[in-house]
Scaffold this motif. Structure first.
Motif, PDB file in Angstrom:
ATOM      1  N   LEU A  60       0.834  -1.201   0.000  1.00  0.00           N
ATOM      2  CA  LEU A  60       0.000   0.000   0.000  1.00  0.00           C
ATOM      3  C   LEU A  60       0.868   1.250   0.000  1.00  0.00           C
ATOM      4  O   LEU A  60       0.570   2.235  -0.688  1.00  0.00           O
ATOM      5  CB  LEU A  60      -0.928   0.005   1.219  1.00  0.00           C
ATOM      6  N   HIS A  61       1.966   1.219   0.758  1.00  0.00           N
ATOM      7  CA  HIS A  61       2.914   2.332   0.756  1.00  0.00           C
ATOM      8  C   HIS A  61       3.606   2.440  -0.599  1.00  0.00           C
ATOM      9  O   HIS A  61       3.723   3.529  -1.175  1.00  0.00           O
ATOM     10  CB  HIS A  61       3.966   2.150   1.855  1.00  0.00           C
ATOM     11  N   PHE A  62       4.065   1.313  -1.111  1.00  0.00           N
ATOM     12  CA  PHE A  62       4.820   1.279  -2.375  1.00  0.00           C
ATOM     13  C   PHE A  62       3.969   1.810  -3.530  1.00  0.00           C
ATOM     14  O   PHE A  62       4.469   2.537  -4.406  1.00  0.00           O
ATOM     15  CB  PHE A  62       5.269  -0.157  -2.669  1.00  0.00           C
ATOM     16  N   ASP A  63       2.677   1.477  -3.513  1.00  0.00           N
ATOM     17  CA  ASP A  63       1.771   1.910  -4.591  1.00  0.00           C
ATOM     18  C   ASP A  63       1.245   3.325  -4.378  1.00  0.00           C
ATOM     19  O   ASP A  63       0.490   3.847  -5.211  1.00  0.00           O
ATOM     20  CB  ASP A  63       0.573   0.953  -4.696  1.00  0.00           C
ATOM     21  N   GLY A  64       1.636   3.949  -3.272  1.00  0.00           N
ATOM     22  CA  GLY A  64       1.203   5.317  -3.005  1.00  0.00           C
ATOM     23  C   GLY A  64      -0.254   5.442  -2.597  1.00  0.00           C
ATOM     24  O   GLY A  64      -0.837   6.536  -2.668  1.00  0.00           O
ATOM     25  N   LYS A  65      -0.849   4.350  -2.139  1.00  0.00           N
ATOM     26  CA  LYS A  65      -2.268   4.396  -1.753  1.00  0.00           C
ATOM     27  C   LYS A  65      -2.477   4.937  -0.341  1.00  0.00           C
ATOM     28  O   LYS A  65      -3.565   5.382   0.001  1.00  0.00           O
ATOM     29  CB  LYS A  65      -2.894   2.998  -1.884  1.00  0.00           C
ATOM     30  N   ILE A  66      -1.431   4.864   0.471  1.00  0.00           N
ATOM     31  CA  ILE A  66      -1.501   5.449   1.816  1.00  0.00           C
ATOM     32  C   ILE A  66      -0.259   6.311   2.042  1.00  0.00           C
ATOM     33  O   ILE A  66       0.789   6.086   1.432  1.00  0.00           O
ATOM     34  CB  ILE A  66      -1.613   4.366   2.921  1.00  0.00           C
ATOM     35  N   ALA A  67      -0.384   7.285   2.906  1.00  0.00           N
ATOM     36  CA  ALA A  67       0.688   8.259   3.124  1.00  0.00           C
ATOM     37  C   ALA A  67       1.840   7.644   3.910  1.00  0.00           C
ATOM     38  O   ALA A  67       1.702   6.600   4.563  1.00  0.00           O
ATOM     39  CB  ALA A  67       0.126   9.464   3.875  1.00  0.00           C
ATOM     40  N   ASP A  68       2.987   8.308   3.823  1.00  0.00           N
ATOM     41  CA  ASP A  68       4.139   7.888   4.612  1.00  0.00           C
ATOM     42  C   ASP A  68       3.844   8.086   6.104  1.00  0.00           C
ATOM     43  O   ASP A  68       3.053   8.950   6.492  1.00  0.00           O
ATOM     44  CB  ASP A  68       5.377   8.706   4.233  1.00  0.00           C
ATOM     45  N   VAL A  69       4.496   7.266   6.922  1.00  0.00           N
ATOM     46  CA  VAL A  69       4.339   7.363   8.376  1.00  0.00           C
ATOM     47  C   VAL A  69       5.717   7.485   9.007  1.00  0.00           C
ATOM     48  O   VAL A  69       6.730   7.496   8.314  1.00  0.00           O
ATOM     49  CB  VAL A  69       3.599   6.112   8.929  1.00  0.00           C
ATOM     50  N   HIS A  70       5.741   7.553  10.330  1.00  0.00           N
ATOM     51  CA  HIS A  70       7.017   7.692  11.045  1.00  0.00           C
ATOM     52  C   HIS A  70       7.940   6.507  10.731  1.00  0.00           C
ATOM     53  O   HIS A  70       7.527   5.350  10.777  1.00  0.00           O
ATOM     54  CB  HIS A  70       6.752   7.741  12.546  1.00  0.00           C
ATOM     55  N   MET A  71       9.182   6.823  10.404  1.00  0.00           N
ATOM     56  CA  MET A  71      10.179   5.803  10.068  1.00  0.00           C
ATOM     57  C   MET A  71      11.335   5.905  11.052  1.00  0.00           C
ATOM     58  O   MET A  71      11.858   6.991  11.304  1.00  0.00           O
ATOM     59  CB  MET A  71      10.686   6.012   8.646  1.00  0.00           C
ATOM     60  N   THR A  72      11.730   4.773  11.629  1.00  0.00           N
ATOM     61  CA  THR A  72      12.866   4.770  12.552  1.00  0.00           C
ATOM     62  C   THR A  72      14.162   4.869  11.752  1.00  0.00           C
ATOM     63  O   THR A  72      14.173   4.623  10.539  1.00  0.00           O
ATOM     64  CB  THR A  72      12.885   3.481  13.384  1.00  0.00           C
ATOM     65  N   PRO A  73      15.272   5.224  12.420  1.00  0.00           N
ATOM     66  CA  PRO A  73      16.561   5.251  11.717  1.00  0.00           C
ATOM     67  C   PRO A  73      16.890   3.918  11.056  1.00  0.00           C
ATOM     68  O   PRO A  73      17.623   3.869  10.064  1.00  0.00           O
ATOM     69  CB  PRO A  73      17.561   5.583  12.834  1.00  0.00           C
ATOM     70  N   GLY A  74      16.357   2.836  11.576  1.00  0.00           N
ATOM     71  CA  GLY A  74      16.604   1.522  10.991  1.00  0.00           C
ATOM     72  C   GLY A  74      15.666   1.177   9.855  1.00  0.00           C
ATOM     73  O   GLY A  74      15.709   0.066   9.312  1.00  0.00           O
TER      74      GLY A  74
END
Length: 391
Positions: A60-74
């Motif tokens: 869903l993220h890859f296809d751009g269907k949902i927005a980005d969310v918090h990402m950890t440094p890892g």
């Protein structure tokens, strides 16, 4: 001659000392002006709550269907409860089956009102009710918690301090009192937990128990057993689920909640003393419900269930008691019990639930066993709600 103790003075001293100590504890746990904040959820937790796989969530993220969310440094994604609601809405928009991801009320569905109760304290009413409310909220339901226990433990777990925040006003009592009641909407508080509102409890609720006999003498309407249902009508269109945390006594408050409920969950610890206490509770409940039924109270429920609480699977006597209950009440005993767990009690030390704390703070096996047991219980209640809506 020994010094005599003036019991009223001593009790007041103890109360004031304890209140000050609790205030210090809250200030240690939370900053002076801070309210609780709900943690973020891992991709695995998010996928489980949404009912999809982690690979599909990534897609869903890859296809751009949902927005980005918090990402950890890892490079690990973490989701807020509010973001889960947005994703749920996106999934529902493309679902083949209506209600696959948004399982709340539809036109014609009545609000589901669940009362958690028992006559005996320590049976896990508050623990069960708040975990149930939070799980419902994380699954996308709109939830209102109503704390009708003067001790207000549920209110405390939501980060409020009843003895300071609602000492004189602001509790559910203000909406159900006999003189100049306030609209329920004026006492409902937003909570830190996305999807949950709270009608707080507090010591003022005890006044309802004291005032009701006088109100009955003067035939004040609505009568005590109809007042809670009446005030809920004002706000029920805003919620899918309303949950009562009842006091450990069969008084007017509990009766008013029962008469507003569509489902009842009786919590019970599986030992013979608690079973004997519950037997007395059920007998008294039946007698009192007969009386209010004849007075015109609605007595139709979608379900009644007994929830085994603080269960230790390796405890032989407990297993015998549970078998006895299942033989006695058959399918009215819930399949899933709430396990007795140090994880639940340890989380409570900081006024938190297992859905609020980080898994990394606990022994992982202990945490997972406790959360799994709570999830199974809450899934069972979810299915009962869906069945009541004819699904």
């Amino acid at each position: 001659m020994a010094d005599l103790i003036h019991i009223n003075t001593r009790i007041r001293e103890n109360a004031e000392n304890l209140s000050a100590a609790l205030e210090d504890h809250m200030l240690t746990v939370f900053a002076p002006d801070a309210r609780k904040e709900l943690r973020l959820f891992s991709a695995g937790e998010a996928a489980e709550l949404l009912g999809i796989s982690t690979s599909f969530l990534r897609k869903l993220h890859f296809d751009g269907k949902i927005a980005d969310v918090h990402m950890t440094p890892g490079g690990r994604r973490h989701y807020s409860a509010a973001e889960l609601l947005i994703i749920r809405e996106v999934l529902e928009g493309t679902a083949k089956t209506k209600g696959a991801y948004q399982k709340g009320r539809r036109p014609g569905d009545k609000v589901q009102v669940l009362s958690f109760l028992n006559f005996k304290g320590g049976s896990g009413k508050t623990t069960s009710s708040i975990h149930n409310a939070q799980r419902f909220a994380l699954k996308g339901y709109r939830v209102l918690c109503v704390d009708i226990d003067p001790q207000a433990s549920l209110t405390t777990l939501f980060g409020y301090r009843p003895e300071y925040d609602f000492l004189q006003s602001g509790t559910i009592y203000d909406a159900i009192r006999y003189e100049d009641p306030l609209p329920l909407s004026s006492v409902i508080q937003k909570t830190f937990f996305t999807g949950i509102d709270l009608a707080p409890g507090g010591l003022m609720l005890q006044e309802f128990e004291h005032e009701t006999p006088q109100a009955l003498m003067h035939n004040v309407q609505p009568a005590f057993f109809a007042r809670m249902a009446a005030v809920l009508q004002e706000v029920e269109d805003q919620y899918d689920i309303i949950i009562f945390d009842c006091p450990p006594q069969l008084g007017y408050l509990t009766m008013s909640a029962l008469c507003a409920s569509t489902g009842i969950v009786i919590t019970v610890v599986p030992n013979m003393l608690d079973i004997a206490s519950m037997s007395q509770f059920l007998l008294m409940s039946a007698d009192l419900l007969d009386v209010v039924s004849k007075a015109g109270a609605r007595m139709e429920f979608d379900f009644l269930r007994f929830l085994i609480n603080r269960y230790e699977p390796n405890d032989g006597p407990q297993q015998q008691v549970v078998a006895f209950l299942r033989q006695m009440f058959e399918t009215e005993v819930m399949v899933a019990p709430v396990l007795k767990s140090t994880a639940i009690s340890d989380a409570g030390l900081t006024h938190q639930t297992l859905y609020e704390v980080e898994r990394s703070q606990f022994n992982r096996n202990t945490y997972d066993r406790a959360v799994d047991s709570l999830n199974h219980v809450n899934e069972e209640l979810d299915q009962l709600v869906q069945k009541a809506w004819g699904r």
